[in-house]
Design a protein around this motif. Structure first.
Motif, PDB file in Angstrom:
ATOM      1  N   GLU A 190       1.347   8.588  -7.309  1.00 40.15           N
ATOM      2  CA  GLU A 190       2.242   9.730  -7.383  1.00 40.15           C
ATOM      3  C   GLU A 190       3.724   9.548  -6.454  1.00 40.15           C
ATOM      4  O   GLU A 190       4.664   9.600  -6.584  1.00 40.15           O
ATOM      5  CB  GLU A 190       1.770  10.964  -7.492  1.00 40.15           C
ATOM      6  N   PHE A 191       3.104   8.905  -5.366  1.00 44.39           N
ATOM      7  CA  PHE A 191       3.969   8.767  -3.945  1.00 44.39           C
ATOM      8  C   PHE A 191       4.504   7.366  -3.854  1.00 44.39           C
ATOM      9  O   PHE A 191       5.017   6.938  -3.059  1.00 44.39           O
ATOM     10  CB  PHE A 191       3.067   9.136  -2.911  1.00 44.39           C
ATOM     11  N   ALA A 192       4.299   6.460  -5.100  1.00 48.98           N
ATOM     12  CA  ALA A 192       4.339   5.131  -4.722  1.00 48.98           C
ATOM     13  C   ALA A 192       6.009   5.099  -4.949  1.00 48.98           C
ATOM     14  O   ALA A 192       6.507   5.522  -5.918  1.00 48.98           O
ATOM     15  CB  ALA A 192       3.872   4.233  -5.908  1.00 48.98           C
ATOM     16  N   SER A 193       6.491   4.178  -4.141  1.00 50.14           N
ATOM     17  CA  SER A 193       8.212   3.953  -4.235  1.00 50.14           C
ATOM     18  C   SER A 193       8.115   2.595  -4.677  1.00 50.14           C
ATOM     19  O   SER A 193       7.705   1.687  -4.268  1.00 50.14           O
ATOM     20  CB  SER A 193       8.816   4.122  -2.900  1.00 50.14           C
ATOM     21  N   LYS A 200      -4.009   9.697  -7.120  1.00 50.37           N
ATOM     22  CA  LYS A 200      -3.152  10.432  -6.357  1.00 50.37           C
ATOM     23  C   LYS A 200      -2.018  10.073  -5.674  1.00 50.37           C
ATOM     24  O   LYS A 200      -1.228  10.409  -5.442  1.00 50.37           O
ATOM     25  CB  LYS A 200      -4.064  11.266  -5.541  1.00 50.37           C
ATOM     26  N   LEU A 201      -2.496   8.723  -5.034  1.00 45.69           N
ATOM     27  CA  LEU A 201      -1.580   7.879  -4.160  1.00 45.69           C
ATOM     28  C   LEU A 201      -0.278   7.295  -5.146  1.00 45.69           C
ATOM     29  O   LEU A 201       0.581   7.081  -4.489  1.00 45.69           O
ATOM     30  CB  LEU A 201      -2.071   6.966  -3.451  1.00 45.69           C
ATOM     31  N   GLU A 249       7.267   8.316   5.417  1.00 40.19           N
ATOM     32  CA  GLU A 249       5.889   8.507   5.475  1.00 40.19           C
ATOM     33  C   GLU A 249       5.955   9.917   4.846  1.00 40.19           C
ATOM     34  O   GLU A 249       6.651  11.013   5.239  1.00 40.19           O
ATOM     35  CB  GLU A 249       5.811   9.089   7.051  1.00 40.19           C
ATOM     36  N   ASN A 250       5.204  10.050   3.839  1.00 42.55           N
ATOM     37  CA  ASN A 250       5.056  11.433   3.201  1.00 42.55           C
ATOM     38  C   ASN A 250       3.805  12.147   3.607  1.00 42.55           C
ATOM     39  O   ASN A 250       2.724  11.502   3.686  1.00 42.55           O
ATOM     40  CB  ASN A 250       5.007  11.146   1.614  1.00 42.55           C
ATOM     41  N   ARG A 251       4.175  13.341   4.210  1.00 43.31           N
ATOM     42  CA  ARG A 251       3.158  13.975   4.603  1.00 43.31           C
ATOM     43  C   ARG A 251       2.052  14.527   3.632  1.00 43.31           C
ATOM     44  O   ARG A 251       0.955  14.504   3.966  1.00 43.31           O
ATOM     45  CB  ARG A 251       3.731  15.529   5.110  1.00 43.31           C
ATOM     46  N   GLU A 252       2.264  14.690   2.553  1.00 46.77           N
ATOM     47  CA  GLU A 252       1.341  14.908   1.336  1.00 46.77           C
ATOM     48  C   GLU A 252       0.412  13.647   1.258  1.00 46.77           C
ATOM     49  O   GLU A 252      -0.890  13.928   1.271  1.00 46.77           O
ATOM     50  CB  GLU A 252       1.935  15.462   0.226  1.00 46.77           C
ATOM     51  N   GLN A 253       1.144  12.434   1.182  1.00 47.89           N
ATOM     52  CA  GLN A 253       0.300  11.336   1.134  1.00 47.89           C
ATOM     53  C   GLN A 253      -0.621  11.027   2.316  1.00 47.89           C
ATOM     54  O   GLN A 253      -1.929  10.839   2.227  1.00 47.89           O
ATOM     55  CB  GLN A 253       1.310  10.244   1.070  1.00 47.89           C
TER      56      GLN A 253
END
Length: 120
Positions: free
Chosen positions: A55-58, A52-53, A68-72
């Motif tokens: 998906e937010f990796a840059s 799940k995390l 800071e991603n709120r969903e993360q």
């Protein structure tokens, strides 16, 4: 598996060790079974969280850009609020949802059945 729907307590619960030992007749064997199941649950939760995390990796090399991603953050909070793997494993063991076997005992049983009677 949705661990949030589990009936496992979030906080530590005092348990009667005789209740834990009733299936195996040995508290140490019960604890070993629970610990192995807790390790399995821990690995599974970690894999789910990593997927799940990811998906937010840059993949930027710039240290200045930290978003800071709120969903993360919400996903991380969800996993922090889950019961610990040891509590989940203990609850599964108490509810007889854990399959376990002792290969040493099974090999002894097979030996006794396959022994040929001695004829004099």
């Amino acid at each position: 598996m949705d661990y949030k729907k589990s009936k496992a307590p979030v906080n530590t619960v005092t348990r009667n060790i005789m209740d834990l030992a009733k299936d195996t007749d040995n508290i140490y064997e019960s604890v070993a079974i629970i610990s192995k199941r807790a390790n399995q649950i821990s690995v599974q939760i970690k894999e789910d969280l990593s997927k799940k995390l990811a998906e937010f990796a840059s993949y930027n090399d710039s240290l200045e850009e930290v978003f800071e991603n709120r969903e993360q953050i919400e996903i991380s909070r969800y996993y922090e609020k889950l019961p610990k793997p040891t509590l989940l494993a203990t609850q599964e063991f108490v509810e007889d949802k854990v399959y376990w076997r002792d290969p040493a005992k099974e090999s002894q049983e097979v030996q006794t059945f396959t022994e040929e009677p001695a004829y004099d």
